[in-house]
Design a protein around this motif. Sequence first.
Motif, short mmCIF file in Angstrom:
data_model
loop_
_atom_site.label_atom_id
_atom_site.label_comp_id
_atom_site.label_asym_id
_atom_site.label_seq_id
_atom_site.Cartn_x
_atom_site.Cartn_y
_atom_site.Cartn_z
N PHE A 1 -2.91 -4.64 -3.92
CA PHE A 1 -3.45 -3.53 -3.15
C PHE A 1 -2.99 -3.52 -1.70
O PHE A 1 -2.72 -2.46 -1.15
CB PHE A 1 -4.98 -3.54 -3.21
CG PHE A 1 -5.52 -3.14 -4.56
CD1 PHE A 1 -5.84 -1.80 -4.82
CD2 PHE A 1 -5.68 -4.07 -5.57
CE1 PHE A 1 -6.31 -1.42 -6.06
CE2 PHE A 1 -6.16 -3.69 -6.82
CZ PHE A 1 -6.46 -2.37 -7.07
N TYR B 1 -12.58 -5.29 1.32
CA TYR B 1 -11.63 -4.25 0.89
C TYR B 1 -12.15 -3.54 -0.35
O TYR B 1 -12.17 -2.30 -0.42
CB TYR B 1 -10.25 -4.88 0.59
CG TYR B 1 -9.24 -3.88 0.10
CD1 TYR B 1 -8.41 -3.22 0.99
CD2 TYR B 1 -9.11 -3.58 -1.26
CE1 TYR B 1 -7.48 -2.28 0.56
CE2 TYR B 1 -8.19 -2.64 -1.70
CZ TYR B 1 -7.37 -2.00 -0.80
OH TYR B 1 -6.47 -1.05 -1.23
N PHE B 2 -12.59 -4.30 -1.34
CA PHE B 2 -13.06 -3.67 -2.59
C PHE B 2 -14.43 -2.99 -2.44
O PHE B 2 -14.72 -2.03 -3.13
CB PHE B 2 -13.07 -4.71 -3.73
CG PHE B 2 -11.68 -5.04 -4.21
CD1 PHE B 2 -10.89 -4.07 -4.81
CD2 PHE B 2 -11.15 -6.30 -4.04
CE1 PHE B 2 -9.59 -4.34 -5.24
CE2 PHE B 2 -9.85 -6.60 -4.48
CZ PHE B 2 -9.08 -5.62 -5.08
N ASP C 1 0.83 -1.21 0.00
CA ASP C 1 0.00 0.00 0.00
C ASP C 1 0.87 1.26 0.00
O ASP C 1 0.53 2.25 -0.65
CB ASP C 1 -1.02 0.01 1.14
CG ASP C 1 -0.45 -0.43 2.48
OD1 ASP C 1 0.74 -0.81 2.53
OD2 ASP C 1 -1.19 -0.39 3.47
N LEU D 1 -13.56 0.53 -1.19
CA LEU D 1 -12.63 1.37 -1.96
C LEU D 1 -13.29 2.67 -2.37
O LEU D 1 -14.44 2.68 -2.80
CB LEU D 1 -12.17 0.61 -3.20
CG LEU D 1 -10.79 -0.04 -3.17
CD1 LEU D 1 -10.39 -0.51 -4.56
CD2 LEU D 1 -9.72 0.91 -2.64
#
Length: 298
Positions: free
Chosen positions: A265, A294-295, A165, A298
Amino acid sequence: MKERVIALGFFDGVHLGHAALLRRTAEEAARRGCTPAVFTFDRPPKEVVTGVPCPLINSPEDRRDLIRRLYGIRDVLMVPFDQEMMTTPWEPYITEILVGRYHAVHLVAGHDHHFGHKNGGNPERLVEKCRELGLGCDIIPKVEVAGITVSSTYIRRLVELGQIDRANRFLGHPHTLTGIVRHGRGIGSARLFPTANLTIPPHVLVPSHGVYVTRAYLPGGESYAAVTNVGTRPTVNNGTDVTVEACLLDFEGDLYGQTVRLEFFQHLRDEMRFDSLDALKARIAADAETTRRYFEHL
């Protein structure tokens, strides 16, 4: 004759420092009605000259793709770093190669760019020669993030440490690794989740061993969230061969022989050995849930 505005550099990682060069190149090309281009080499000049291998953030194919896809540079002139390139003095490098062969009308370079035999060319000489030849020229100052100069060397270290990251902050895009899906041992697809075992291009860094939140892009353009293991797969393998194995979530099908682009990511956890395949499967399921969340956020 196709006149070009040409950005000069090696562009490993295609990071935020490079972005400043590439945006300036695209702007100037649009203003002049010329073709925006990059002049770069197929392998690191330093590696050829010193003989010391230099692992890279990206393969040549990924560099080319990132330059085109992210910055709209049409011509990526990726030339072999051969005897001619190694021995051409800096002035003929500009006049015979960049202008004579590739029709440069404007050159864009970074504040620390060196070129020509024994790195005889530098930004000051480039500006002076361009003025003499009636060419346009831009020298782009260094770019910093949080007080740190953006550089391929620094980003390589972050990738090696698995600090993805943070590496992405300096890259300006997700760390990218593209490979051809090869046959693994069949354990992943048969008993766990559908997996894509990627062949790593030569001389390309893989992130530090561990499990990552990734997205996999297939040749048709469709993409899937994926949990990717980088390492030796100690539970199901002999514990020595380094593999990059992506578990594509919600995917069904056969990817063998296809080219898949992985975007990294976040580092989820270190690689670990499990006592059973069931324990491994349960952990991958938990990693998959973390990746979905996580997605979603985003």
